[in-house]
Design a protein around this motif. Structure first.
Motif, short mmCIF file in Angstrom:
data_model
loop_
_atom_site.label_atom_id
_atom_site.label_comp_id
_atom_site.label_asym_id
_atom_site.label_seq_id
_atom_site.Cartn_x
_atom_site.Cartn_y
_atom_site.Cartn_z
N LEU A 81 4.96 -75.59 5.20
CA LEU A 81 5.34 -74.17 5.30
C LEU A 81 4.89 -73.39 4.06
O LEU A 81 4.70 -72.18 4.12
CB LEU A 81 6.85 -74.04 5.48
N LEU A 84 1.18 -72.05 4.70
CA LEU A 84 0.82 -71.41 5.97
C LEU A 84 1.38 -69.99 6.00
O LEU A 84 2.60 -69.82 6.11
CB LEU A 84 1.42 -72.20 7.15
N PRO A 85 0.54 -68.97 5.89
CA PRO A 85 1.06 -67.60 5.93
C PRO A 85 1.89 -67.36 7.20
O PRO A 85 2.91 -66.67 7.16
CB PRO A 85 -0.21 -66.74 5.94
N SER A 86 1.49 -67.98 8.32
CA SER A 86 2.19 -67.74 9.59
C SER A 86 3.62 -68.29 9.58
O SER A 86 4.47 -67.84 10.35
CB SER A 86 1.41 -68.38 10.74
N ALA A 87 3.90 -69.27 8.71
CA ALA A 87 5.26 -69.85 8.66
C ALA A 87 6.25 -68.90 8.01
O ALA A 87 7.46 -69.01 8.21
CB ALA A 87 5.23 -71.17 7.90
N ASP A 88 5.72 -67.97 7.20
CA ASP A 88 6.57 -66.99 6.52
C ASP A 88 7.67 -67.67 5.68
O ASP A 88 8.77 -67.15 5.54
CB ASP A 88 7.18 -66.02 7.54
N MET A 101 3.37 -77.88 12.25
CA MET A 101 2.93 -77.03 11.14
C MET A 101 1.95 -77.81 10.27
O MET A 101 0.92 -77.28 9.84
CB MET A 101 4.13 -76.57 10.30
N ARG A 104 -1.46 -77.86 11.50
CA ARG A 104 -2.21 -76.61 11.38
C ARG A 104 -2.96 -76.48 10.04
O ARG A 104 -3.81 -75.60 9.90
CB ARG A 104 -1.27 -75.39 11.56
N VAL A 244 -0.58 -66.63 0.65
CA VAL A 244 0.47 -66.96 1.62
C VAL A 244 1.49 -65.85 1.81
O VAL A 244 2.37 -65.95 2.64
CB VAL A 244 1.24 -68.25 1.21
#
Length: 374
Positions: A81, A84-88, A101, A104, A244
């Protein structure tokens, strides 16, 4: 000693970007670490014995092959996490979600995270090991310092990232089935409750109070721009890494005591893994105080005086007579012990009686252990 620490720059970070959350994958990393390094975790010997004896030989062998990922230190592959920018900055609710995750991450990131483990707390910056020959050599050199098994695993990872990634995911899934599912059912609720409580403290009373509840070793400066974690290592991180997005994630661990881990890899979101619910001891002494106490006890005369002070309360005059030194000299030694917080004093009529604080002295071993393993 007091100047070593890991700092996290939070200048301009909105309070809502500080997140407390439990992570099944991070806790699996702690569980595997405890199995590999039981001496770090004296309170968990019963669990280690029961778990290790219950492992099927095939699973035990596979865990040995990859234990460089969680031996002396825990690899960043347990915290996908953080990059991963998408995990926030949020962990998954289940181990499967967090393994998705991890899938990814591109091979470059994955391999770098898996190989970049060392007790120094510093991250290498020689380049990506899959493309850069010098970086590959450094990775293998560091693996060699960990033993032949670590070298074999590092080579496998560098030669066949997709194959090893599939193999590792299967290994983690088998761990969940064999023992970690039970662990998470037992501790997951406790960790989620702790994260909710800290979130509430953060919301109502602010970051300083929330960090004070995380650990006495974590503090924030007066302007609220820099978090300092008191550790026997140095490192710098920023909670505003553009790669991120801004944020800081704090993850509670039940199996992690006494480790207070800080992820401070360049380009990753900083994370603090902090122990909860272990053991019922007063707060650990700061590293500066620990140093002061050990130095105070290192002097042969003070050590001899402690033998008397441990048995009964003594006056300065009694100590001086008993040890063949002048009263001022005895007084100076007592002042050093007192400054280090090793004595209790009380007045009886016109006499001041000094006694060794046995509770504090008894804690020196666990304070030292916590300081060096933090």
């Amino acid at each position: 000693m007091g100047h070593m620490s890991v700092t996290i720059d939070i200048a301009g970070l909105p309070p809502e970007r500080v997140l407390f959350a439990a992570s099944p994958l991070a806790e699996l990393g702690h569980a595997l670490h405890v199995l590999a390094e039981p001496s770090h975790h004296p309170g968990l010997h019963g669990w280690v014995t029961a778990t290790a004896t219950g492992l099927k030989p095939d699973l035990a062998d596979r865990l040995c092959e990859a234990d460089s990922l969680w031996g002396p230190v825990i690899s960043d592959v347990f915290t996908p996490l953080a990059c991963l920018p998408s995990a926030d900055g949020r962990p998954g609710a289940t181990l499967a979600e967090e393994l998705d995750m991890l899938d990814r991450l591109d091979d470059e990131r994955y391999v770098e995270a898996a190989l970049d483990v060392s007790c120094s707390g510093y991250y290498t910056s020689v380049g990506p090991p899959l493309r850069d020959a010098r970086s590959r050599a450094v990775a293998l050199e560091r693996a060699a310092a960990r033993g032949p098994r670590a070298v074999v695993f590092a080579r496998r990872l560098l030669d066949d990232p997709p194959g090893v990634r599939t193999w590792l995911r299967r290994l983690f899934e088998d761990c969940e089935q064999a023992f970690f599912g039970d662990v998470w059912r037992r501790v997951g609720v406790q960790l989620a409750t702790d994260a909710r409580h800290k979130t509430e403290v953060l919301r109502r009373r602010g970051l300083r109070e929330a960090l004070a509840e995380v650990s006495p070793a974590v503090s924030v400066d007066d302007r609220g721009t820099l978090i300092t974690v008191d550790k026997l290592t140095s490192g710098r991180a920023t909670a505003l890494a553009p790669e991120v997005g801004p944020g800081l994630t704090l993850v509670p661990s039940s199996l992690g005591w006494p480790h207070l881990l800080v992820l401070s890899a360049p380009g990753w979101r900083p994370m603090i893994h902090y122990p909860v619910g272990m053991p019922e001891l007063p707060d650990p002494a700061s590293l500066d105080l620990l140093k002061l106490r050990m130095e105070a006890l290192a002097h042969p005369m003070r050590l001899r005086m402690c033998r008397w002070l441990a048995r009964s309360a003594c006056t300065t005059g009694e100590l001086a007579t008993e040890h063949g030194i002048s009263a001022p000299e005895a007084s100076r030694h007592l002042a050093v012990l007192k400054k280090a917080g090793l004595l209790t004093t009380r007045r009886r009529g016109r006499y001041v009686l000094h006694q060794l604080d046995l509770t504090v002295v008894a804690r020196l071993g666990s304070d030292f252990l916590e300081g060096v393993l933090r």
